[in-house]
Design a protein around this motif. Structure first.
Motif, short mmCIF file in Angstrom:
data_model
loop_
_atom_site.label_atom_id
_atom_site.label_comp_id
_atom_site.label_asym_id
_atom_site.label_seq_id
_atom_site.Cartn_x
_atom_site.Cartn_y
_atom_site.Cartn_z
N SER A 53 37.30 41.31 44.65
CA SER A 53 38.58 40.61 44.42
C SER A 53 38.35 39.30 43.67
O SER A 53 39.15 38.91 42.82
CB SER A 53 39.29 40.33 45.75
N GLU A 54 37.21 38.65 43.93
CA GLU A 54 36.91 37.38 43.25
C GLU A 54 36.75 37.59 41.74
O GLU A 54 37.25 36.81 40.94
CB GLU A 54 35.62 36.78 43.82
N MET A 55 36.08 38.69 41.35
CA MET A 55 35.78 38.84 39.93
C MET A 55 36.94 39.39 39.12
O MET A 55 37.00 39.22 37.92
CB MET A 55 34.53 39.70 39.71
N CYS A 56 37.91 40.07 39.77
CA CYS A 56 38.98 40.68 38.96
C CYS A 56 40.31 39.92 39.04
O CYS A 56 41.21 40.18 38.25
CB CYS A 56 39.17 42.16 39.32
N GLY A 57 40.44 39.01 40.02
CA GLY A 57 41.68 38.23 40.13
C GLY A 57 42.75 38.98 40.93
O GLY A 57 42.72 40.21 41.05
N PRO A 58 43.74 38.23 41.48
CA PRO A 58 44.70 38.81 42.41
C PRO A 58 45.56 39.95 41.85
O PRO A 58 45.80 40.94 42.54
CB PRO A 58 45.58 37.62 42.84
N GLU A 59 46.00 39.82 40.58
CA GLU A 59 46.88 40.85 40.01
C GLU A 59 46.17 42.20 39.90
O GLU A 59 46.68 43.24 40.32
CB GLU A 59 47.35 40.42 38.61
N ARG A 60 44.97 42.16 39.31
CA ARG A 60 44.20 43.40 39.15
C ARG A 60 43.79 43.96 40.51
O ARG A 60 43.75 45.17 40.70
CB ARG A 60 42.95 43.15 38.31
N TRP A 61 43.46 43.05 41.45
CA TRP A 61 43.04 43.50 42.79
C TRP A 61 44.17 44.27 43.46
O TRP A 61 43.95 45.31 44.08
CB TRP A 61 42.61 42.29 43.61
N GLN A 62 45.39 43.77 43.30
CA GLN A 62 46.55 44.46 43.88
C GLN A 62 46.73 45.83 43.22
O GLN A 62 46.95 46.84 43.91
CB GLN A 62 47.82 43.62 43.67
N ARG A 63 46.59 45.86 41.89
CA ARG A 63 46.75 47.13 41.17
C ARG A 63 45.68 48.14 41.62
O ARG A 63 45.95 49.31 41.83
CB ARG A 63 46.64 46.89 39.65
N PHE A 64 44.44 47.65 41.81
CA PHE A 64 43.36 48.54 42.26
C PHE A 64 43.67 49.11 43.64
O PHE A 64 43.50 50.30 43.88
CB PHE A 64 42.03 47.79 42.27
N ASN A 65 44.13 48.25 44.54
CA ASN A 65 44.40 48.73 45.90
C ASN A 65 45.55 49.73 45.95
O ASN A 65 45.60 50.59 46.83
CB ASN A 65 44.64 47.55 46.85
N GLU A 66 46.46 49.62 44.97
CA GLU A 66 47.57 50.59 44.91
C GLU A 66 47.12 51.92 44.31
O GLU A 66 47.52 52.98 44.75
CB GLU A 66 48.74 50.01 44.09
N THR A 67 46.26 51.85 43.26
CA THR A 67 45.93 53.08 42.52
C THR A 67 44.57 53.67 42.89
O THR A 67 44.32 54.85 42.66
CB THR A 67 45.91 52.80 41.00
N GLY A 68 43.66 52.85 43.44
CA GLY A 68 42.33 53.35 43.80
C GLY A 68 41.36 53.40 42.64
O GLY A 68 40.27 53.96 42.76
N ASP A 69 41.75 52.82 41.51
CA ASP A 69 40.91 52.86 40.30
C ASP A 69 41.21 51.65 39.43
O ASP A 69 42.37 51.25 39.33
CB ASP A 69 41.27 54.12 39.49
N LEU A 70 40.20 51.07 38.79
CA LEU A 70 40.45 49.94 37.90
C LEU A 70 39.32 49.84 36.88
O LEU A 70 38.15 49.96 37.22
CB LEU A 70 40.51 48.63 38.71
N ASP A 71 39.69 49.66 35.61
CA ASP A 71 38.71 49.45 34.54
C ASP A 71 39.00 48.11 33.88
O ASP A 71 40.15 47.84 33.53
CB ASP A 71 38.83 50.54 33.45
#
Length: 357
Positions: A53-71
């Motif tokens: 969560s520290e390296m990707c920031g709150p917005e991306r972290w939320q998106r990752f937790n919703e979708t299960g994937d992040l690039d």
């Protein structure tokens, strides 16, 4: 300094290419193709969540937790950029990071055959750089774009997920767009490029029908389109491009591809026999009238004859390229055998202990 940077420093100092983090396992790096642990204690849920969560920031972290994937891409310092993939796995959080060199190597540095430069000189059409994951496709494409950037005045638009190599304008103007930060997906980015006075478009990945259809259309309308596919040789690449479409559209797609495809550069990485890293080998198809006729009639098994017979035009068949580096002793017979298409050609060179393969 972010918490994760301690792991990245180990990776950089070890000369490794990838960092693998998985909840419930020790952190691991990939070095010259082999995966090794870098500490004994396992990664906990809290450590993973804090670090990611520290390296990707709150917005991306939320998106990752919703979708299960992040690039996305992450920059530790001016020398170290990473392509990051967050995932959820059976034990919890996971993440994989690939080190992206900040210095763009030249085609000569990479040992790519000189004919590949000629794909930078053409005005329109489709050029595909293909190979399995981790075979250096992005590195080769970055070198080709850098060659164009240094020698021609063009407007180059890249649509990538994420942006890997950062290009600075030389003679060309380069506009780099990241999915989903700057364009929601590849088709959206590609459609926009058609309206943005581009000469050249790089499509990071041609993974679905719509992207492939748009790339073919863009190439037919006079743009030079570079794209990547996860195929091992020229024949499989042409087959994949056509097989994506429903059967009633395939004849039309074969005609479009025969008209617009200019070349295929397939790439594999082979381990060097001396253990000092890996080496790129290439199959190269330059689409001439014979190759175009074969694509049009759907007889892709004949492409091998065109490639083998096209040495004078700079063409190269993958097994011949592998054979060449094996004969020079740069790669072992076993490595050549494992990567070759026609295994029988290489079987007789295997040492006795490997002959049962």
């Amino acid at each position: 300094m972010a918490y994760i940077d301690q792991f990245f420093e180990v990776l950089v100092n070890a000369g490794a290419s990838d960092l693998h983090l998985g909840e419930g396992q020790p952190p691991k790096i990939r070095r010259h193709g082999e995966i090794v642990s870098i500490r004994t204690e396992v990664l906990t849920h809290d450590e993973m969540a804090y670090m990611m969560s520290e390296m990707c920031g709150p917005e991306r972290w939320q998106r990752f937790n919703e979708t299960g994937d992040l690039d996305f891409a992450y920059e530790m310092d001016e020398h170290s950029r990473f392509r990051c993939n967050f995932l959820k796995q059976s034990h919890g959080y996971g993440a994989v990071f690939r080190l992206i060199p900040t210095k763009i190597m030249s085609l000569e540095d990479l040992g790519i055959p000189p004919v590949v430069k000629e794909f930078g000189h053409i005005r329109g059409g489709l050029v595909l750089v293909t190979g399995p994951t981790g075979s250096g496709k992005s590195t080769t494409l970055a070198a080709l774009l850098d060659y164009i950037n240094a020698n021609f005045s063009r407007h180059i638009i890249t649509v990538e997920e994420p942006i890997e190599f950062v290009h600075t304008n030389k003679r060309s103007i380069i506009t780099q767009r990241e999915v989903p930060e700057h364009a929601t997906d590849f088709p959206v980015g590609l459609k926009a490029a058609l309206r943005e006075d581009a000469d050249i478009v790089l499509v990071g990945e041609m993974r679905d029908l719509e992207t492939i259809q748009l790339a073919l259309t863009a190439a037919e309308t006079g743009l030079l389109v570079f794209g990547t596919l996860h195929t091992n040789n020229a024949r499989k690449t042409v087959d994949r491009m056509i097989d994506v479409f429903p059967s009633d559209q395939q004849a039309q797609v074969r005609t479009m591809l025969a008209n617009s495809l200019r070349g295929v550069v397939a790439q594999l990485l082979l381990k060097k026999a001396d253990g000092a890293g890996r080496l790129a080998v290439n199959e190269i198809l330059v689409v001439n009238s014979a190759a175009a006729a074969i694509i049009r009639e759907g007889a892709t098994q004949k492409l091998q004859d065109v490639i083998v017979g096209g040495k004078g035009q700079g063409m190269q068949f993958m097994d011949d390229a592998i054979w060449h580096v094996m004969q020079q002793g740069i790669v072992s017979p076993l490595e050549a055998y494992m990567k070759a298409i026609d295994k029988n050609r290489f079987r007789m060179f295997l040492p006795p202990e490997d002959e049962g393969l």
